[in-house]
Design an enzyme around this catalytic site. Structure first.
Site, PDB file in Angstrom:
ATOM      1  N   ASN A  89       0.829  -1.207   0.000  1.00 60.83           N
ATOM      2  CA  ASN A  89       0.000   0.000   0.000  1.00 60.83           C
ATOM      3  C   ASN A  89       0.862   1.255   0.000  1.00 60.83           C
ATOM      4  OD1 ASN A  89      -2.183  -1.749   0.161  1.00 60.83           O
ATOM      5  ND2 ASN A  89      -2.283  -1.624   2.388  1.00 60.83           N
ATOM      6  N   VAL A  90       0.311   2.308  -0.551  1.00 56.55           N
ATOM      7  CA  VAL A  90       1.045   3.573  -0.631  1.00 56.55           C
ATOM      8  C   VAL A  90       0.491   4.624   0.324  1.00 56.55           C
ATOM      9  CG1 VAL A  90       1.857   3.167  -2.988  1.00 56.55           C
ATOM     10  CG2 VAL A  90      -0.332   4.330  -2.640  1.00 56.55           C
ATOM     11  N   ASP A  91      -0.501   4.241   1.139  1.00 63.47           N
ATOM     12  CA  ASP A  91      -1.014   5.148   2.167  1.00 63.47           C
ATOM     13  C   ASP A  91      -0.129   5.066   3.409  1.00 63.47           C
ATOM     14  OD1 ASP A  91      -2.042   3.051   4.083  1.00 63.47           O
ATOM     15  OD2 ASP A  91      -3.300   2.546   2.359  1.00 63.47           O
ATOM     16  N   HIS A 106       6.069  -0.534  -2.676  1.00 63.97           N
ATOM     17  CA  HIS A 106       5.540   0.132  -3.867  1.00 63.97           C
ATOM     18  C   HIS A 106       5.555   1.653  -3.767  1.00 63.97           C
ATOM     19  CE1 HIS A 106       3.177  -3.749  -5.091  1.00 63.97           C
ATOM     20  NE2 HIS A 106       4.456  -3.797  -5.388  1.00 63.97           N
ATOM     21  N   CYS A 114      12.303  12.577  -8.471  1.00 67.18           N
ATOM     22  CA  CYS A 114      12.712  13.221  -9.709  1.00 67.18           C
ATOM     23  C   CYS A 114      12.940  12.157 -10.780  1.00 67.18           C
ATOM     24  CB  CYS A 114      13.988  14.035  -9.506  1.00 67.18           C
ATOM     25  SG  CYS A 114      14.590  14.823 -11.040  1.00 67.18           S
ATOM     26  N   CYS A 133      12.580  19.667  -9.583  1.00 66.33           N
ATOM     27  CA  CYS A 133      13.287  18.894  -8.570  1.00 66.33           C
ATOM     28  C   CYS A 133      14.118  19.846  -7.719  1.00 66.33           C
ATOM     29  CB  CYS A 133      14.196  17.875  -9.245  1.00 66.33           C
ATOM     30  SG  CYS A 133      15.389  17.081  -8.143  1.00 66.33           S
ATOM     31  N   ASN A 198      -7.938 -12.933   4.497  1.00 69.14           N
ATOM     32  CA  ASN A 198      -8.579 -12.313   3.343  1.00 69.14           C
ATOM     33  C   ASN A 198     -10.080 -12.542   3.416  1.00 69.14           C
ATOM     34  OD1 ASN A 198      -8.443 -10.839   0.927  1.00 69.14           O
ATOM     35  ND2 ASN A 198      -6.757 -12.082   0.137  1.00 69.14           N
TER      36      ASN A 198
END
Length: 230
Positions: A89-91, A106, A114, A133, A198
């Site tokens: 997850n990217v949170d 991820h 950049c 950048c 799950n």
């Protein structure tokens, strides 16, 4: 002092209100993966991609960690062995839930990268296509997200942790995205007991020794209580 390695996917954040990749409505349903989650898509239309992740960043800021996130932080704090969390997850719900040893394989919505020199820095809440950048001044800022076709972060370190695991756990993962989907096979080969949490068995569910079916906020919380009671 058993070492526990935990892989988390979209399912653990779904209960907090973060849309999963395969949800039938929401942000992902409005865009093709090729357009917003590949380097080629960014090259074609950087404004579209940056705005997509601005929306995801705003969405993530509005939700809070759930009981599963908090249970994993409790496990890390109270287990007499090592606990390592690897997330797809990217949170930042794991961090806000209290987890300390965490790998974002991820990338992260709160990071900027950049595309020219690979410098990283904290992303503003709203990025703009062509942002400069701060290191090389190239107008090449992009979200620090691992897109399809790119190598996940810290793979050597992650594989090392999995090889040392006594227990390997996957929570809310689809089993469709590699290399994470291959972690259970590596853990089994190393002799770990493997558990999948799950709503239904994943695409690699047959490789797990144990399954706990149901919402992560319930099943993970119960499992953590069992581990800590031993």
């Amino acid at each position: 002092m058993r070492k526990i390695v935990i892989l988390t996917g979209a399912g653990i954040s779904a209960e907090s209100g973060i849309e999963t990749f395969r949800a039938e409505d929401g942000l992902w349903a409005q865009h093709r993966v090729e357009d917003v989650a590949t380097p080629e898509g960014f090259m074609r239309d950087p404004e579209l991609v940056v705005n997509f992740y601005n929306a995801r960043r705003a969405q993530a800021a509005e939700v809070t960690p759930n009981a599963a996130h908090r249970a994993l932080a409790q496990l890390e704090a109270e287990h007499d062995g090592e606990v390592v969390v690897i997330t797809q997850n990217v949170d930042d719900l794991h961090e806000r839930g209290g987890t300390q040893t965490l790998y974002h394989m991820h990338g992260h919505l709160k990071g900027a990268l950049c595309a020219s020199c690979d410098h990283r820095w904290p992303a503003p809440m709203v990025m703009a296509a062509g942002d400069a950048c701060p290191s090389c001044n190239a107008p090449a800022a992009r979200p620090d997200i691992v897109w399809f076709g790119e190598m996940p972060y810290d793979m050597d370190v992650l594989v090392g942790h999995i090889a040392q695991a006594d227990i390997f756990v996957a929570i809310g993962t689809s089993g469709n995205v590699y290399p994470a989907a291959g972690f259970v096979a590596e853990a089994r080969h190393a002799g770990a007991h493997t558990i999948e949490f799950n709503l239904e068995p994943s695409a690699v569910g047959n490789q797990f020794a144990e399954h706990r079916i149901g919402p992560a906020s319930q099943t993970v919380t119960e499992w953590v209580a069992e581990i800590l009671a031993k």
